[in-house]
Design a protein around this motif. Structure first.
Motif, short mmCIF file in Angstrom:
data_model
loop_
_atom_site.label_atom_id
_atom_site.label_comp_id
_atom_site.label_asym_id
_atom_site.label_seq_id
_atom_site.Cartn_x
_atom_site.Cartn_y
_atom_site.Cartn_z
N PRO A 65 0.79 -1.25 0.00
CA PRO A 65 0.00 0.00 0.00
C PRO A 65 0.82 1.28 0.00
N SER A 66 2.00 1.29 0.58
CA SER A 66 2.78 2.52 0.69
C SER A 66 3.67 2.77 -0.52
N ARG A 67 3.60 1.93 -1.54
CA ARG A 67 4.48 2.06 -2.70
C ARG A 67 3.65 2.16 -3.98
N ASP A 68 4.31 2.56 -5.07
CA ASP A 68 3.63 2.58 -6.37
C ASP A 68 3.88 1.30 -7.14
N THR A 69 4.37 0.28 -6.46
CA THR A 69 4.62 -1.02 -7.07
C THR A 69 3.86 -2.11 -6.31
N ASN A 70 3.80 -3.27 -6.91
CA ASN A 70 3.32 -4.49 -6.27
C ASN A 70 4.44 -5.51 -6.29
N LEU A 71 4.41 -6.40 -5.31
CA LEU A 71 5.37 -7.50 -5.26
C LEU A 71 4.66 -8.80 -5.60
N ILE A 72 5.20 -9.53 -6.59
CA ILE A 72 4.75 -10.88 -6.89
C ILE A 72 5.89 -11.81 -6.46
N ALA A 73 5.65 -12.57 -5.41
CA ALA A 73 6.70 -13.43 -4.85
C ALA A 73 6.44 -14.88 -5.22
N ARG A 74 7.49 -15.55 -5.66
CA ARG A 74 7.41 -16.98 -5.88
C ARG A 74 8.21 -17.66 -4.78
N THR A 75 7.54 -18.45 -3.98
CA THR A 75 8.19 -19.21 -2.92
C THR A 75 8.36 -20.64 -3.43
N LEU A 76 9.61 -21.07 -3.52
CA LEU A 76 9.92 -22.39 -4.06
C LEU A 76 10.90 -23.08 -3.12
N ASP A 77 10.38 -24.00 -2.34
CA ASP A 77 11.23 -24.79 -1.46
C ASP A 77 11.68 -26.03 -2.22
N VAL A 78 12.98 -26.13 -2.46
CA VAL A 78 13.54 -27.25 -3.21
C VAL A 78 14.69 -27.84 -2.42
N GLY A 79 14.50 -29.04 -1.91
CA GLY A 79 15.57 -29.70 -1.17
C GLY A 79 16.13 -28.78 -0.11
N ASP A 80 17.44 -28.59 -0.10
CA ASP A 80 18.06 -27.73 0.90
C ASP A 80 18.32 -26.33 0.38
N ARG A 81 17.73 -25.97 -0.80
CA ARG A 81 18.00 -24.64 -1.36
C ARG A 81 17.15 -23.56 -0.69
N LYS A 82 15.93 -23.90 -0.30
CA LYS A 82 15.03 -22.99 0.40
C LYS A 82 15.05 -21.59 -0.20
N ASP A 83 15.50 -20.57 0.57
CA ASP A 83 15.43 -19.19 0.13
C ASP A 83 16.17 -18.95 -1.17
N ALA A 84 17.20 -19.72 -1.45
CA ALA A 84 17.99 -19.51 -2.67
C ALA A 84 17.17 -19.76 -3.92
N ALA A 85 16.08 -20.52 -3.82
CA ALA A 85 15.27 -20.83 -4.99
C ALA A 85 14.08 -19.89 -5.14
N ASN A 86 13.87 -18.99 -4.17
CA ASN A 86 12.76 -18.05 -4.27
C ASN A 86 13.09 -16.96 -5.29
#
Length: 237
Positions: A74-95
């Motif tokens: 709401p406080s920005r002129d953009t939107n965030l589209i997040a892809r959360t992808l948990d793959v094995g031990d990669r976790k955050d690295a694959a997002n």
């Protein structure tokens, strides 16, 4: 309640993904959208269409879970589209993250292009629920491959269905967003594995501007063409 996007394979209704509208955590008058794919999937990565289209050894795949979330910011002129992808031990690295000014400026933002693989896997079973069902019809994966694109805009901005574009079309309207689905078929048997193309942004690229409806149709056509050309080159049908 969720909206479940489905398609029939023979007499079986298959669950492609679901959409749930939720309240934004910063502003109770705004909403976010969550798109979920059923668990039980497995993922591998590739740097080119050719790597993605060619089959790979079982050991190259790792158990994974995937979902997308569209945030109002709401406080920005953009939107965030997040892809959360948990793959094995990669976790955050694959997002991955797709920051875009396109939604709030009245444009259209594609955020997933998918070529579906084996939809008879158990992970596509439709669970018993009272969720709304939106069916894309039916097809035979022994003859065709299902391809679709997911696009987001504000609820007020309607994506036009153009008579010269051969894809199928579906609009889903929520409080603050409109989800548009384009889908079509490639006339060769489906592969065992699915292929995802997910746009993302970085600090270096800055926010994506989205596009007009013509730009989105062109992107869909280009991705279909690139996939088809790679399929012919690698599979010699």
């Amino acid at each position: 309640m969720k909206t479940r996007i489905t398609i029939n394979v023979g007499d079986q209704q298959r669950n492609l993904f679901s959409i749930r509208e939720v309240r934004n955590s910063e502003d109770a008058n705004k909403t976010d959208l969550n798109l979920h794919f059923r668990g039980g999937g497995r993922t591998r990565f590739g740097a080119s269409f050719e790597e993605l289209v060619l089959p790979a050894d079982e050991g190259n795949y790792q158990p994974s879970r995937q979902h997308f979330s569209i945030h109002a910011d709401p406080s920005r002129d953009t939107n965030l589209i997040a892809r959360t992808l948990d793959v094995g031990d990669r976790k955050d690295a694959a997002n991955s993250w797709h920051i875009t000014s396109g939604i709030k400026s009245g444009r259209f933002v594609p955020f997933l292009f998918r070529v579906c693989g084996n939809l008879l896997s158990e992970r596509y079973d439709l669970p018993e629920s009272e969720d709304e069902i939106v069916s894309l019809g039916a097809f035979d994966p022994a003859k065709d491959q299902l391809r679709y694109m997911v696009i987001v805009s504000t609820a007020e901005v309607e994506f036009p269905q153009h008579e010269e574009h051969p894809s199928n079309f579906k609009d889903l309207v929520y409080s603050d967003y409109r989800i548009t689905l384009l889908w079509s078929y490639f006339n060769f048997p489906a592969l065992e594995h699915s292929i995802n193309i997910v746009p993302s942004t970085t600090k270096e690229t800055g926010p994506s501007p989205g596009g007009e409806w013509q730009d989105v149709y062109n992107m869909y056509t280009d991705l279909n063409g690139a996939y088809s050309a790679t399929y012919f080159r690698t599979h010699n049908p």
